[in-house]
Structures are given as structure tokens and as C-alpha cells.
Design an enzyme around this catalytic site. Structure first.
Site, PDB file in Angstrom:
ATOM      1  N   THR A   1      13.917  33.082  51.186  1.00  0.00           N
ATOM      2  CA  THR A   1      13.501  32.070  50.213  1.00  0.00           C
ATOM      3  C   THR A   1      12.155  32.520  49.658  1.00  0.00           C
ATOM      4  OG1 THR A   1      12.304  30.815  51.890  1.00  0.00           O
ATOM      5  CG2 THR A   1      14.591  30.186  51.522  1.00  0.00           C
TER       6      THR A   1
ATOM      7  N   ALA B   1      10.380  32.685  55.562  1.00  0.00           N
ATOM      8  CA  ALA B   1       9.587  31.564  55.034  1.00  0.00           C
ATOM      9  C   ALA B   1       8.259  32.132  54.552  1.00  0.00           C
ATOM     10  CB  ALA B   1       9.369  30.526  56.130  1.00  0.00           C
TER      11      ALA B   1
ATOM     12  N   VAL C   1       8.086  35.418  59.002  1.00  0.00           N
ATOM     13  CA  VAL C   1       7.002  35.037  58.090  1.00  0.00           C
ATOM     14  C   VAL C   1       6.909  36.047  56.934  1.00  0.00           C
ATOM     15  CG1 VAL C   1       4.529  34.587  57.877  1.00  0.00           C
ATOM     16  CG2 VAL C   1       5.739  33.946  59.981  1.00  0.00           C
ATOM     17  N   LYS C   2       7.028  35.508  55.729  1.00  0.00           N
ATOM     18  CA  LYS C   2       7.000  36.365  54.539  1.00  0.00           C
ATOM     19  C   LYS C   2       5.568  36.444  54.025  1.00  0.00           C
ATOM     20  CE  LYS C   2      10.287  36.952  50.744  1.00  0.00           C
ATOM     21  NZ  LYS C   2      11.214  36.227  49.864  1.00  0.00           N
ATOM     22  N   VAL C   3       5.059  37.657  53.940  1.00  0.00           N
ATOM     23  CA  VAL C   3       3.646  37.894  53.607  1.00  0.00           C
ATOM     24  C   VAL C   3       3.563  38.782  52.370  1.00  0.00           C
ATOM     25  CG1 VAL C   3       1.495  38.907  54.484  1.00  0.00           C
ATOM     26  CG2 VAL C   3       3.074  37.789  56.081  1.00  0.00           C
TER      27      VAL C   3
END
Ligand code: G3P
Length: 217
Positions: free
Chosen positions: A27, A60, A86-88
Site C-alpha cells: 500500500t 505499511a 515497514v515501508k521507508v
């Protein structure tokens, strides 16, 4: 090759999951907004809802852009559910955060990657996934698939374990081309996955088999 669906739409996620070939979901803030999911609490709840539908990894994305804030937000996201990745973003503080998360056992997806150099840096920092955006490169008349090939070559040279997550997939041919090039994962809309099953000769052949069966029964 893992198949992720790139959407925050729960019906489409359910449909892809029901097909039996879904390995995860990605997402981003734009996809959340598209579904009308706004406000921090609603967004966090939506991530948990997605995790209950699928078996695999759910990316996310952090909104923060400074190291301390990325760490704080990333930790909060990772505590939501064990499937959260965790999307960074690929920015300087993002790279520092990738290394921090690697050292503390939090899985990451480095997003907004548009060059082989950025992908090399993400792997050095210990990202679990790297997301080259191939469709957006195509949009500016640059060969997105060539970037997948470059990253595959570099990662194989050194045995980097970071998985290449081909993102910004727009259609079924992108999926097939990424598979040929050895991308570990692809994330795209439901249509890009469902397009894989379509062939006119399959439809014509099935129609004939059924018609011939009816003749004898
Ligand atoms: O989720 C990141 C990426 O897949 C976005 O795709 O279609 O907005 O370029 P797109």
C-alpha cells in the site's frame, strides 16, 4: 516469484487471496486516500484488516521523513501485526532508518527507488525488500525493466539478500518481463495478475470441448 497486490481495496485483496496465488499486499498513502481511508487511527486499523485477509507480508508506509520520526512511526507500524513490513522512502534519513530497523529485527521495504545506485544503498543498509518503480520510469520514457535487470545483476554479484520487489507494475506484460528478469516479487493491480490467465485460444478451445461433449451426451 511472489505475487503482491498493490492496493488498499479490501474487496480486491479478498479476490486476489481467493485465487490462491497471493503472497502479500503493498500500500502507499495515495492508495489509502483512493479508498477514502484517512486519519491515523483509521489507517492503522485498515492495515490490521488487510493482515487478517492475507497470509503474507503487508507493506505499511511511514509518513515521517526524519530519522527519529521514521523510527518511531516504523516501530508503531511493526507492532500492529507480525505481517507488517515497514515501508521507508529512499532518502538519507530513510537509509539510516533501514539500517536501524535491520539491526533491531524489523523488516523493511525501501520505496521510491528509481536507480541502481539507490537499490545498492538499500541493500547495503539491510532492506528486506527494495521497490523499483518500473511504471513511473516508463512514464518518463526511461526503461523501467532495464532497472530490474541492473539491480538483479548487482545483487547477484555480491549475494545481497534484499528481495527485488518490482513495483509500479501497470499490466500483465510487466509481470512476465519481471519474471524473466528474475525479480523476486511483483506488486501490481488485480488486473495485472488476472491478465495472466487469459488467452483467446483457451476460450476457443474450451468452447469447442464443451460443444463436442454436448453432441455425444
Ligand atoms: O506502491 C508503489 C507503486 O507500486 C506505485 O505504483 O502505479 O502509482 O506508479 P504507481
Amino acid at each position: 516469484m511472489k505475487f503482491f497486490i498493490d492496493t488498499a481495496n479490501l474487496d480486491q485483496i479478498r479476490e486476489a487471496q481467493a485465487l490462491g496465488v497471493l503472497d502479500g499486499v503493498t500500500t502507499n498513502p495515495s492508495l489509502m486516500a483512493k479508498e477514502g481511508i484517512t486519519g491515523r487511527n483509521n489507517i492503522l486499523k485498515h492495515y490490521v484488516d488487510i493482515c487478517t485477509i492475507v497470509d503474507g507480508d503487508v507493506s505499511a508506509e511511514v509518513i515521517a521523513t526524519t530519522f527519529d520520526e521514521i523510527i518511531k512511526e516504523g516501530q508503531e507500524l511493526s507492532e500492529l501485526h507480525e505481517q507488517i513490513v515497514v515501508k521507508v522512502p529512499m532518502i538519507k534519513d530513510g537509509v539510516k532508518a533501514l539500517k536501524y530497523f535491520y539491526d533491531t529485527g524489523i523488516r523493511t521495504n525501501c520505496t521510491l527507488v528509481f536507480s541502481a545506485g539507490q537499490a545498492l544503498l538499500a541493500a547495503k543498509a539491510g532492506a528486506t525488500y527494495v521497490s523499483p518503480f518500473i511504471g513511473r520510469l516508463d512514464d518518463i520514457s526511461t526503461d523501467g525493466l532495464n532497472l530490474i535487470a541492473e539491480i538483479r545483476h548487482i545483487y547477484d554479484n555480491y549475494g545481497f539478500e534484499t528481495q527485488i520487489l518490482a513495483a509500479s507494475i501497470r499490466h500483465t506484460m510487466h509481470v512476465i518481463d519481471c519474471a524473466k528478469l528474475g525479480a523476486d516479487v511483483m506488486t501490481g493491480p488485480l488486473s495485472s495478475i488476472e491478465g495472466l490467465l487469459k488467452h483467446p485460444l483457451t476460450d476457443i478451445g474450451l468452447e469447442k470441448f464443451l460443444a463436442d461433449y454436448k453432441k455425444g451426451n
